[in-house]
Design a protein around this motif. Structure first.
Motif, PDB file in Angstrom:
ATOM      1  N   PHE A 233      45.690  53.548  50.255  1.00 12.26           N
ATOM      2  CA  PHE A 233      45.694  52.904  49.037  1.00 12.26           C
ATOM      3  C   PHE A 233      44.537  53.510  48.202  1.00 12.26           C
ATOM      4  N   ASP A 234      44.921  53.568  46.871  1.00 14.44           N
ATOM      5  CA  ASP A 234      43.812  53.985  45.988  1.00 14.44           C
ATOM      6  C   ASP A 234      42.741  52.929  45.743  1.00 14.44           C
ATOM      7  N   GLU A 235      41.588  53.172  46.146  1.00 14.30           N
ATOM      8  CA  GLU A 235      40.803  52.017  45.854  1.00 14.30           C
ATOM      9  C   GLU A 235      40.031  51.666  44.740  1.00 14.30           C
ATOM     10  N   GLY A 236      40.673  52.673  43.656  1.00 14.48           N
ATOM     11  CA  GLY A 236      40.644  52.296  42.195  1.00 14.48           C
ATOM     12  C   GLY A 236      41.038  51.166  41.644  1.00 14.48           C
ATOM     13  N   TYR A 237      42.086  50.550  42.256  1.00 14.76           N
ATOM     14  CA  TYR A 237      42.675  49.432  41.846  1.00 14.76           C
ATOM     15  C   TYR A 237      42.202  48.266  42.456  1.00 14.76           C
ATOM     16  N   VAL A 238      42.453  47.069  41.823  1.00 11.27           N
ATOM     17  CA  VAL A 238      41.653  45.959  42.300  1.00 11.27           C
ATOM     18  C   VAL A 238      42.732  44.773  42.246  1.00 11.27           C
ATOM     19  N   ASN A 239      43.270  44.759  43.432  1.00  6.89           N
ATOM     20  CA  ASN A 239      44.376  43.615  43.826  1.00  6.89           C
ATOM     21  C   ASN A 239      45.438  43.562  42.827  1.00  6.89           C
ATOM     22  N   GLY A 240      45.992  44.931  42.891  1.00  7.39           N
ATOM     23  CA  GLY A 240      47.354  44.960  41.855  1.00  7.39           C
ATOM     24  C   GLY A 240      47.632  46.455  41.720  1.00  7.39           C
ATOM     25  N   HIS A 241      48.955  46.779  41.976  1.00  8.10           N
ATOM     26  CA  HIS A 241      49.454  47.984  41.601  1.00  8.10           C
ATOM     27  C   HIS A 241      49.017  49.113  42.764  1.00  8.10           C
ATOM     28  N   GLU A 242      48.363  48.650  43.746  1.00  2.69           N
ATOM     29  CA  GLU A 242      48.219  49.481  44.905  1.00  2.69           C
ATOM     30  C   GLU A 242      49.248  50.008  45.483  1.00  2.69           C
ATOM     31  N   ASP A 243      50.169  48.955  45.701  1.00  2.00           N
ATOM     32  CA  ASP A 243      51.609  49.326  46.451  1.00  2.00           C
ATOM     33  C   ASP A 243      52.484  50.020  45.671  1.00  2.00           C
ATOM     34  N   VAL A 244      52.438  50.054  44.279  1.00  2.00           N
ATOM     35  CA  VAL A 244      53.034  50.961  43.122  1.00  2.00           C
ATOM     36  C   VAL A 244      52.699  52.325  43.350  1.00  2.00           C
ATOM     37  N   ASP A 245      51.389  52.408  43.498  1.00  2.00           N
ATOM     38  CA  ASP A 245      51.010  53.936  43.249  1.00  2.00           C
ATOM     39  C   ASP A 245      50.903  54.559  44.770  1.00  2.00           C
ATOM     40  N   LEU A 246      50.836  53.800  45.829  1.00  2.00           N
ATOM     41  CA  LEU A 246      51.183  54.282  47.154  1.00  2.00           C
ATOM     42  C   LEU A 246      52.471  54.697  47.352  1.00  2.00           C
TER      43      LEU A 246
ATOM     44  N   PHE B   9      54.135  33.119  49.674  1.00  2.00           N
ATOM     45  CA  PHE B   9      53.585  32.069  48.456  1.00  2.00           C
ATOM     46  C   PHE B   9      52.994  33.108  47.625  1.00  2.00           C
ATOM     47  N   GLU B  10      53.695  33.470  46.728  1.00  2.00           N
ATOM     48  CA  GLU B  10      53.118  34.623  45.891  1.00  2.00           C
ATOM     49  C   GLU B  10      51.735  34.204  44.792  1.00  2.00           C
ATOM     50  N   GLU B  11      50.972  35.171  44.962  1.00  5.52           N
ATOM     51  CA  GLU B  11      49.838  35.182  43.953  1.00  5.52           C
ATOM     52  C   GLU B  11      48.963  33.910  44.280  1.00  5.52           C
ATOM     53  N   SER B  12      48.813  33.635  45.592  1.00  5.62           N
ATOM     54  CA  SER B  12      47.789  32.332  45.885  1.00  5.62           C
ATOM     55  C   SER B  12      46.491  32.917  46.213  1.00  5.62           C
ATOM     56  N   SER B  13      46.496  34.191  46.087  1.00  5.27           N
ATOM     57  CA  SER B  13      44.757  34.670  46.203  1.00  5.27           C
ATOM     58  C   SER B  13      44.035  34.229  45.025  1.00  5.27           C
ATOM     59  N   GLU B  14      42.844  34.196  45.123  1.00 10.21           N
ATOM     60  CA  GLU B  14      41.886  33.772  44.100  1.00 10.21           C
ATOM     61  C   GLU B  14      41.585  35.148  43.706  1.00 10.21           C
ATOM     62  N   GLY B  15      41.895  35.128  42.007  1.00 13.28           N
ATOM     63  CA  GLY B  15      41.544  36.469  41.488  1.00 13.28           C
ATOM     64  C   GLY B  15      42.505  37.352  41.363  1.00 13.28           C
ATOM     65  N   ARG B  16      43.802  36.966  41.999  1.00 15.32           N
ATOM     66  CA  ARG B  16      44.904  37.907  42.094  1.00 15.32           C
ATOM     67  C   ARG B  16      45.246  38.616  40.725  1.00 15.32           C
ATOM     68  N   LEU B  17      44.887  37.901  39.591  1.00 21.65           N
ATOM     69  CA  LEU B  17      45.613  38.842  38.477  1.00 21.65           C
ATOM     70  C   LEU B  17      44.412  38.850  37.552  1.00 21.65           C
ATOM     71  N   ALA B  18      42.845  39.186  37.851  1.00 24.35           N
ATOM     72  CA  ALA B  18      42.160  39.290  36.938  1.00 24.35           C
ATOM     73  C   ALA B  18      41.855  40.634  36.450  1.00 24.35           C
ATOM     74  N   CYS B  19      42.406  41.644  37.151  1.00 24.09           N
ATOM     75  CA  CYS B  19      42.319  42.857  36.766  1.00 24.09           C
ATOM     76  C   CYS B  19      43.800  43.546  36.480  1.00 24.09           C
ATOM     77  N   CYS B  20      44.619  42.763  35.882  1.00 23.20           N
ATOM     78  CA  CYS B  20      45.920  43.082  35.948  1.00 23.20           C
ATOM     79  C   CYS B  20      46.059  44.233  34.804  1.00 23.20           C
ATOM     80  N   GLN B  21      45.300  44.116  33.587  1.00 23.08           N
ATOM     81  CA  GLN B  21      45.553  44.839  32.448  1.00 23.08           C
ATOM     82  C   GLN B  21      44.870  46.344  33.000  1.00 23.08           C
ATOM     83  N   ALA B  22      43.875  46.445  33.605  1.00 23.78           N
ATOM     84  CA  ALA B  22      43.035  47.664  34.050  1.00 23.78           C
ATOM     85  C   ALA B  22      43.867  48.319  35.215  1.00 23.78           C
ATOM     86  N   ASN B  23      44.467  47.569  35.920  1.00 27.14           N
ATOM     87  CA  ASN B  23      45.455  48.087  37.052  1.00 27.14           C
ATOM     88  C   ASN B  23      46.628  48.970  36.367  1.00 27.14           C
ATOM     89  N   THR B  24      47.231  48.266  35.384  1.00 27.21           N
ATOM     90  CA  THR B  24      48.317  48.719  34.582  1.00 27.21           C
ATOM     91  C   THR B  24      48.011  50.090  33.863  1.00 27.21           C
TER      92      THR B  24
END
Length: 407
Positions: free
Chosen positions: A190-203, A225-240
């Motif tokens: 997985f590309d470690e430049g992503y933070v809790n999002g889009h890692e699967d898309v990139d892979l 139980f989708e998006e249950s982890s704390e901070g799951r969407l905090a970096c959504c824009q940067a990941n996109t």
């Protein structure tokens, strides 16, 4: 093989807090995963502060016959780094990445192992993920007209025909995903430049770019139980933004390829590659009429077993050497056909703007009007046929009590 055992697969679970989910996840694995083939559970605890570490130690002591390893990091390293850490520690030939906010169902692991063991072209395999109410959360990821990957069948009934067959996507979710360990590591993980999002898309896009298949297996069923982890969407824009920077050139709409059951896809002797050229300026123009006609036509072509893409006006300059047939849906702008494609002009609007010179540059002309077709025939030696506009009921809802003169 030398040695007492051969580790077939490793279940890698990255987690941060949410201990109640972790407890249920591990119990479901023990309940629904056969003891053979041999597997292990590798948990990467990303600095949890809710008693998770103590629970994992107790779990290992209670289930001493289960091959179980838990690694505790001093801080939250994120999904990608934790998964890569688990992959390096794992002993299995196959890696199964699993979120801790999941419950696996009977037969889940058998489907994943079967796919990777029996289909040499498969690089990634994903699952049918359900919401707690039994509706679909994930059955493959498609790319929409806005070029954003999304869960195309979200909210459908779990038994809907469109989610009930094995099929190839470009992307599946990493909430439950299996890969060959050696290949995963060779591709860099997985590309470690992503933070809790889009890692699967990139892979998945890296596997796809390497010619490897990304497969959805509906017989692997997992409640998520989708998006249950704390901070799951905090970096959504940067990941996109990172995804568009890396893959923007190939993020093309493909959701029309998955809007029907896979069993309805025909198998032509010679599958063709189509490009539908529309006059919408760019992909920000998502409400132009010719786009909806193009989407309906693309869906019909895919259902007949052909490949298809939609090109906006700012994409007309692509070389198209991979395209067999170009269909230009006529509008206010003129398309100049390339000589190595078979070129079709479909006149659906603005017929008065069509000139004999433009008609002569095509191999075939289709006219969405039985009244206007004879006039076009009189203007050219290019073959002309009537081909009326097809109204896809998913986009157009005509009032039956109102008669319309479509000519």
């Amino acid at each position: 093989m030398d040695g007492e055992f051969y580790m077939v697969f490793s279940i890698v679970i990255p987690l941060y807090n949410n201990l109640p989910y972790t407890e249920k996840c591990l119990q479901s694995i023990l309940l629904h995963t056969p003891k053979e083939p041999l597997f292990e559970i590798v948990v990467i605890n990303n600095g949890s502060t809710d008693g998770t570490g103590e629970y994992l130690n107790a779990f290992a002591a209670r289930h001493s016959r289960t091959i179980f390893r838990a690694v505790s990091n001093p801080e939250n390293l994120g999904f990608a780094r934790a998964c890569n850490q688990g992959a390096r520690l794992a002993g299995g030939a196959i890696l199964v990445f699993l979120n801790n906010d999941t419950l696996v169902h009977s037969g889940w692991s058998s489907a994943l192992i079967d796919e990777l063991s029996s289909q040499p072209e498969t690089g990634v395999v994903g699952a049918r993920l359900l919401y707690p109410d039994g509706t679909i959360q994930h059955s493959g990821v498609a790319i929409g007209g806005n070029r954003i990957p999304y869960h195309i069948h979200r909210g459908l009934d779990k038994g809907h025909p469109v989610v009930s067959n094995r099929r190839r996507f470009r992307i599946v979710t990493g909430a439950c995903m299996a890969v060959h360990r050696g290949e995963f590591l060779r591709l860099g993980g997985f590309d470690e430049g992503y933070v809790n999002g889009h890692e699967d898309v990139d892979l998945c896009l890296r596997y796809d770019a390497a010619g490897r298949h990304v497969i959805y297996r509906p017989d692997c069923v997992v409640t998520h139980f989708e998006e249950s982890s704390e901070g799951r969407l905090a970096c959504c824009q940067a990941n996109t933004h990172r995804t568009f920077f890396k893959w923007g050139r190939i993020l093309r709409q493909d959701d029309f390829n998955f809007q029907f059951p896979e069993t309805e896809r025909q198998q032509p002797d010679t599958p063709l590659a189509f490009s539908l050229k529309i006059c919408a300026p760019d992909r920000r123009c998502c409400d132009w009429g010719d786009l909806f006609f193009a989407q309906g036509l693309a869906k019909a072509l895919c259902k007949r077993g052909h490949g298809c893409r939609i090109d906006y006006m700012n994409e007309w300059g692509s070389r198209d050497t991979d395209i067999d047939i170009v269909v230009h849906i006529a509008g206010l702008s003129r398309y100049y056909p390339k000589p190595y494609n078979y070129n079709i002009l479909w006149i659906v609007s603005h017929p008065s703007r069509i000139t004999p010179q433009e008609l002569a540059s095509y191999d075939l002309v289709l006219v969405a009007s039985s009244k206007f077709a004879p006039k076009v025939k009189a203007m050219t030696h290019t073959p002309v046929h009537t081909f009326l506009q097809a109204s896809d009921v998913e986009h157009f809802y005509p009032f039956p009590e109102k008669e319309k003169d479509l000519d």
